[in-house]
Design an enzyme around this catalytic site. Structure first.
Site, PDB file in Angstrom:
ATOM      1  N   GLU A  36       0.855  -1.198   0.000  1.00 56.96           N
ATOM      2  CA  GLU A  36       0.000   0.000   0.000  1.00 56.96           C
ATOM      3  C   GLU A  36       0.888   1.244   0.000  1.00 56.96           C
ATOM      4  OE1 GLU A  36      -2.668   1.634  -0.077  1.00 56.96           O
ATOM      5  OE2 GLU A  36      -4.401   0.321   0.163  1.00 56.96           O
ATOM      6  N   ARG A  58      -7.530   0.718  12.878  1.00 56.38           N
ATOM      7  CA  ARG A  58      -6.187   1.140  12.494  1.00 56.38           C
ATOM      8  C   ARG A  58      -6.301   2.126  11.344  1.00 56.38           C
ATOM      9  NH1 ARG A  58      -4.591  -0.629   7.563  1.00 56.38           N
ATOM     10  NH2 ARG A  58      -5.256  -2.666   6.765  1.00 56.38           N
ATOM     11  N   ASN A  65      -5.383   3.510   7.599  1.00 55.38           N
ATOM     12  CA  ASN A  65      -5.195   2.853   6.313  1.00 55.38           C
ATOM     13  C   ASN A  65      -4.570   3.842   5.330  1.00 55.38           C
ATOM     14  OD1 ASN A  65      -5.386   0.434   4.786  1.00 55.38           O
ATOM     15  ND2 ASN A  65      -7.177   1.230   3.713  1.00 55.38           N
ATOM     16  N   ASN A  89     -10.355   4.233   1.881  1.00 51.94           N
ATOM     17  CA  ASN A  89      -9.228   4.306   0.950  1.00 51.94           C
ATOM     18  C   ASN A  89      -9.286   5.624   0.182  1.00 51.94           C
ATOM     19  OD1 ASN A  89      -7.190   2.073   0.674  1.00 51.94           O
ATOM     20  ND2 ASN A  89      -9.057   0.845   0.813  1.00 51.94           N
ATOM     21  N   ASP A  97      -9.842   0.417  -4.094  1.00 54.06           N
ATOM     22  CA  ASP A  97      -8.798   0.536  -3.072  1.00 54.06           C
ATOM     23  C   ASP A  97      -8.129   1.895  -3.235  1.00 54.06           C
ATOM     24  OD1 ASP A  97      -6.501  -0.108  -1.308  1.00 54.06           O
ATOM     25  OD2 ASP A  97      -7.255  -2.157  -1.440  1.00 54.06           O
TER      26      ASP A  97
END
Length: 313
Positions: free
Chosen positions: A36, A121, A123, A169, A219
């Site tokens: 990522e 968490r 991202n 995202n 994403d």
């Protein structure tokens, strides 16, 4: 996928085209569990990216073909260069932090906005053109809609702008900076917001693009200099390119692995699209059929991307 027309820029406008030049190449077969956070460093002429679940930061220098890796004690998910100082602003598992790769020390936390949500968490995230870092949180199990979108400013203030997402995202911005795009990944939706650059505020959330069943889910994404959006398909084995107004799909970049996670423009002329992928969630049969899963890929495109925003602090 189903485009949702946004007619704010006029209805008689001709859609953009987006040819891809050449073939996709795996430039780093790293086998990342969850690649990522792709970021092209203008200063270093290198591509930074992360493996969130392996808690690693990678750097790839295309010219020298050198690769460097840093390991951390918790997850790292997104990053941007600092404009007025060495190093990076990053999102770690619990919030925003500073990290200097040259110092090779642990990141130093700046702010942790969700102390009451230990199952969350951070991202994806990016800086806007004004030097503010936008980062989203998510449920670690990708189920509960506990994720939110935050803006962290150079003065240390942190603002919550939207919430109710299981997995966040993006974001990315339109070329004129007046629209912010953001992904509700689990539900397969890309939203557009009116963006006020001077104040960093959002309004008028609307559905901009809905992914069709079987096409994966949205994403990470980025914008090129022509304003086109390039979106990674988790579970869809491709990057798709879209007209920024109509959301019409202009082209696809197929990848030899199912879980495509993020993309960023880089290279000396910003005409190389770097693409991250993941191994997590693939069956043993899929892993055998997709040996390059988790690798970093690159492909040449017809027009440059936009330089990545830098953090003002």
């Amino acid at each position: 996928m189903s485009p949702i027309s946004d007619t704010s820029a006029g209805t008689d406008r001709q859609p953009l085209t987006a040819p891809v030049l050449g073939a996709v190449e795996c430039v780093n077969p790293a086998g990342a569990r969850l690649g990522e956070g792709a970021l092209w460093s203008q200063r270093e002429q290198a591509l930074y990216w992360v493996d969130i679940l392996a808690r690693r930061l990678h750097r790839y220098h295309p010219t020298s073909v050198t690769r460097t890796t840093w390991s951390f004690s918790e997850e790292i998910s997104a990053l941007a260069e600092r404009a007025g100082a060495p190093g990076l602003i990053v999102t770690m598992r619990r919030g925003f932090a500073l990290f200097d790769p040259a110092a090779d020390s642990e990141p130093r936390y700046l702010h942790q906005p969700e102390p009451a949500l230990p199952g969350n968490r951070f991202n994806d995230g990016k800086c806007d053109a004004q030097g503010r870092f936008w980062g989203g949180t998510m449920d670690f199990d990708c189920l509960a809609p506990t994720g939110a979108l935050y803006r962290y400013d150079p003065d240390g203030s942190c603002t919550r702008h939207d919430d109710g997402f299981a997995v966040t995202n993006g974001p990315t911005w339109s070329a004129d900076g007046r629209t912010l795009y953001f992904n509700d990944t689990v539900n397969g939706r890309v939203y557009a917001y009116d963006f006020e650059g001077a104040t960093g505020t959002l309004s008028n959330r609307r559905l901009w693009l809905a992914f069709a069943p079987g096409d994966g889910v949205p994403d990470g994404m980025t914008t090129d200099a022509a304003g086109r959006l390039w979106i990674a398909h988790w579970g869809g084995a491709c990057i798709s390119c879209h007209d920024p107004v109509s959301a019409q799909e202009l082209c696809r970049v197929p990848l030899p692995t199912s879980h495509v996670t993020n993309c960023a423009f880089g290279g000396p002329d910003l005409r190389t699209l770097f693409i991250t992928t993941a191994r997590v969630g693939l069956t043993p049969e899929q892993l055998a059929a997709e040996p390059l899963a988790g690798g970093l890929f690159a492909v040449a495109v017809d027009s440059p991307g936009l330089p990545a925003g830098m953090f003002g602090g």
